[in-house]
Design a protein around this motif. Structure first.
Motif, short mmCIF file in Angstrom:
data_model
loop_
_atom_site.label_atom_id
_atom_site.label_comp_id
_atom_site.label_asym_id
_atom_site.label_seq_id
_atom_site.Cartn_x
_atom_site.Cartn_y
_atom_site.Cartn_z
N THR A 207 -3.39 6.24 2.12
CA THR A 207 -3.65 7.64 2.60
C THR A 207 -4.10 7.47 4.29
O THR A 207 -4.44 8.21 4.84
N SER A 208 -4.04 6.11 4.66
CA SER A 208 -4.39 6.11 6.24
C SER A 208 -3.76 4.84 6.79
O SER A 208 -3.25 3.93 5.89
N PRO A 209 -3.96 4.71 7.98
CA PRO A 209 -3.29 3.62 8.71
C PRO A 209 -3.96 2.36 8.04
O PRO A 209 -3.28 1.14 7.74
N GLN A 210 -5.24 2.26 8.20
CA GLN A 210 -5.99 1.00 7.53
C GLN A 210 -5.63 0.59 6.00
O GLN A 210 -5.25 -0.36 5.75
N LYS A 211 -5.25 1.65 5.30
CA LYS A 211 -4.96 1.29 3.75
C LYS A 211 -3.66 0.88 4.01
O LYS A 211 -3.22 0.11 3.11
N ALA A 212 -2.82 1.40 4.70
CA ALA A 212 -1.37 0.71 4.80
C ALA A 212 -1.44 -0.83 5.02
O ALA A 212 -0.70 -1.41 4.48
N ARG A 213 -2.30 -1.03 6.14
CA ARG A 213 -2.50 -2.57 6.43
C ARG A 213 -2.90 -3.17 5.11
O ARG A 213 -2.47 -4.34 4.77
N ALA A 214 -3.99 -2.57 4.48
CA ALA A 214 -4.34 -3.60 3.51
C ALA A 214 -3.45 -3.64 2.38
O ALA A 214 -3.51 -4.72 1.46
N VAL A 215 -2.75 -2.73 2.09
CA VAL A 215 -1.80 -2.56 0.92
C VAL A 215 -0.44 -3.79 1.36
O VAL A 215 -0.27 -4.64 0.30
N LEU A 216 -0.33 -3.65 2.45
CA LEU A 216 0.63 -4.59 2.77
C LEU A 216 0.23 -6.23 2.72
O LEU A 216 0.98 -7.26 2.08
N ASP A 217 -0.99 -6.39 3.07
CA ASP A 217 -1.52 -7.70 2.93
C ASP A 217 -1.83 -8.05 1.47
O ASP A 217 -1.87 -9.20 1.05
N ALA A 218 -2.21 -7.00 0.72
CA ALA A 218 -2.45 -7.56 -1.01
C ALA A 218 -1.26 -7.46 -1.49
O ALA A 218 -1.41 -8.51 -2.58
N THR A 219 0.13 -6.99 -1.11
CA THR A 219 1.15 -7.19 -2.14
C THR A 219 2.13 -8.10 -1.41
O THR A 219 3.13 -8.45 -1.97
N GLY A 220 2.26 -8.35 -0.06
CA GLY A 220 3.42 -8.89 0.48
C GLY A 220 4.65 -7.92 0.49
O GLY A 220 5.61 -8.59 0.83
N ALA A 221 4.34 -6.68 0.27
CA ALA A 221 5.53 -5.65 0.00
C ALA A 221 6.39 -5.91 1.42
O ALA A 221 5.91 -5.99 2.41
N ASP A 222 7.68 -5.36 1.22
CA ASP A 222 8.71 -5.32 2.31
C ASP A 222 8.37 -4.12 3.00
O ASP A 222 8.96 -3.73 4.32
#
Length: 344
Positions: A207-222
């Motif tokens: 829902t936010s740029p900060q959450k986007a960064r956190a999800v990438l870090d948590a999942t390693g998603a592409d």
């Protein structure tokens, strides 16, 4: 970021949402920073293809490539035929819906209900990949973490899908049982990513740029797929891209710029739906845009009484023009819009 032969501008995707991600909305999101967008769910049933609703969902006139169409169904051969049908009409990527939690879909054992029958689910994947392969069209899969908390089988299905030739898997971090309640969890998405060689896209509560960064870090998603947070705020893709590139929060867009984006979207929307349906279906997009704005609730109530597209567009233009006099930059609203529309 690639899906099969298609090189994408970035790794920020628009989630397929029934009643939302029609061609005008997909185009708007792409203009405002999304690198990829998937169509609304299209049924695999041949007897429904001539309906007005389905014909609008299959309208790709002027759409920015790659054109991705999501199909749903429970029969492998019907899904294969739907694949060929959509490719003949311009689809360049086929996405299999195994994530929709809606009762009207799951009661027919489509959408996320397929995750309860791994054999059937993977038979469908194999049939769709086989149908798409002669055309050089990649197939992707969107699913949930599982049917319920006790049955999280996303890793098993993802591995089976990869083995059958799927080019990318997207996982929404909730079970079907959760619907859209509670919070998305990302450990399962991380496990899927760790198990696969193909790209994995994370979805849910971004829902936010900060959450986007956190999800990438948590999942390693592409890649990241954003759904409900883009409703009324389609420039979220631009905001996220800026933050991921710079670590800085982008300034809010000028209110007059948002007005122009919305008016342009409305006219594109009207051209697809016509006068009668256009004025009604545009109300939800306008409602999401003004949600939480000063005077937004009263404006929405007045706007819902308007019956003509020209008057509706004029009212939006006037409301946002007056808002710009007080708020030259788009006001920061406290919450995203509440909606019954669901991401598939």
């Amino acid at each position: 970021m690639r899906i099969g032969p298609h090189a994408l501008p970035n790794r920020l995707f628009v989630a397929p949402m029934a009643g939302v991600t029609d061609r005008p909305f997909r185009q708007l999101c792409k203009r405002l920073g999304a690198g990829y967008a998937v169509s609304e769910m299209v049924t695999s049933r041949a007897d429904l293809r001539d309906s007005l609703k389905t014909s609008r969902r299959l309208n790709h006139d002027g759409e920015v490539a790659p054109i991705a169409v999501q199909i749903a169904g429970t029969d492998a051969e019907m899904m294969a035929e739907a694949t060929r049908y959509n490719i003949d009409r311009g689809a360049q990527i086929i996405d299999i819906n195994m994530g929709c939690p809606a009762k009207k879909v799951c009661n027919k054992w489509a959408g996320s209900a397929l995750m309860q029958d791994e054999t059937l689910a993977l038979d469908i994947v194999a049939a769709v990949v086989e149908a798409a392969a002669p055309h050089g069209v990649p197939v992707t899969l969107k699913m949930r973490t599982g049917w319920c908390n006790e049955q999280k089988n996303a890793v098993a299905i993802a591995l089976g899908a990869e083995a059958r030739g799927v080019a990318m898997v997207t996982v929404h971090g909730r079970t079907r049982e959760q619907g859209y309640k509670g919070e998305a969890e990302y450990a399962t998405i991380a496990a899927v990513k760790a198990a696969l060689r193909i790209p994995v896209c994370a979805n849910g509560d971004i829902t936010s740029p900060q959450k986007a960064r956190a999800v990438l870090d948590a999942t390693g998603a592409d890649a990241l797929m954003i759904g409900r947070a883009a409703q009324g705020r389609p420039w979220i893709f631009r905001e996220i891209a800026h933050y991921l590139d710079t670590g800085e929060i982008a300034a809010p867009p000028p209110t007059l710029q948002v007005r122009d984006w919305l008016i342009e979207h409305l006219h594109d929307h009207y051209s697809l739906y016509g006068e009668r349906a256009g004025v009604r279906t545009a109300r939800k997009h306008i409602g999401w845009a003004v949600h939480g704005l000063p005077g937004g609730q009263d404006f929405r109530a007045r706007m819902n009484l308007i019956e003509h597209t020209a008057e509706q567009a004029q009212a939006v233009h006037a409301f946002l023009g007056a808002l710009a006099d007080v708020h030259p930059s788009w006001p920061q609203t406290a919450a995203t819009a509440d909606t019954e529309e669901q991401a598939a």
